[in-house]
Design an enzyme around this catalytic site. Structure first.
Site: not given
Length: 153
Positions: A58, A61, A132
């Site tokens: 991510c 984070c 996606c």
């Protein structure tokens, strides 16, 4: 059914920041996609056609979300995966915006928008699912990367 349940309403949210903190840490494009559930234009993102081995984290984070082992070429213009790294690393929300019925995928650690998951499109992947995901939501830590995620020479 995606993720074994139709909807996860209680995020793990181990990373909690104020809107001001997110705005300070993310670029305007990252903020728009990750925090406002925006979408980058197809075929413009950094990872839509990348085949580098590694783990996709991510961008907000650093939580590990997907790996190159599950990435496949869907020719849709965004990075596509047939499964997350671990089911608990993402969460799902019914998305009824834009007059469509979709399943939104979010980071379970910081609740950032990643993209959507679709089923039954006939890609021939082990799960018959296509995650996606916006490139701007991800950061690739290459398999042969150094401590900062850059490839070693």
């Amino acid at each position: 059914m995606v993720g074994g349940s139709q909807e996860s309403t209680t995020p793990a949210n181990t990373v909690q920041k104020t809107d001001a903190q997110w705005r300070e840490e993310l670029t305007p494009e990252e903020y728009h996609v990750l925090r406002q559930a925006g979408t980058e234009r197809p075929y413009t993102g950094e990872y839509w056609d990348t085949h580098t081995e590694g783990v996709y984290q991510c961008r907000a984070c650093g939580a590990e979300l997907f790996t190159s082992n599950e990435k496949f070429d869907s020719h849709c213009g965004w990075p596509s995966f047939w499964a997350p790294l671990a089911e608990g690393n993402v969460r799902y929300i019914h998305d009824r915006t834009l007059g469509m019925e979709r399943i939104e995928v979010r980071c379970a650690s910081c609740d950032s928008h990643l993209g959507h998951v679709f089923e039954g499109e006939g890609y021939g992947t082990p799960t018959d699912q296509r995650y996606c995901i916006n490139s701007v939501s991800l950061r690739l830590k290459a398999k042969d990367a150094g401590p900062e995620g850059t490839p070693q020479s």
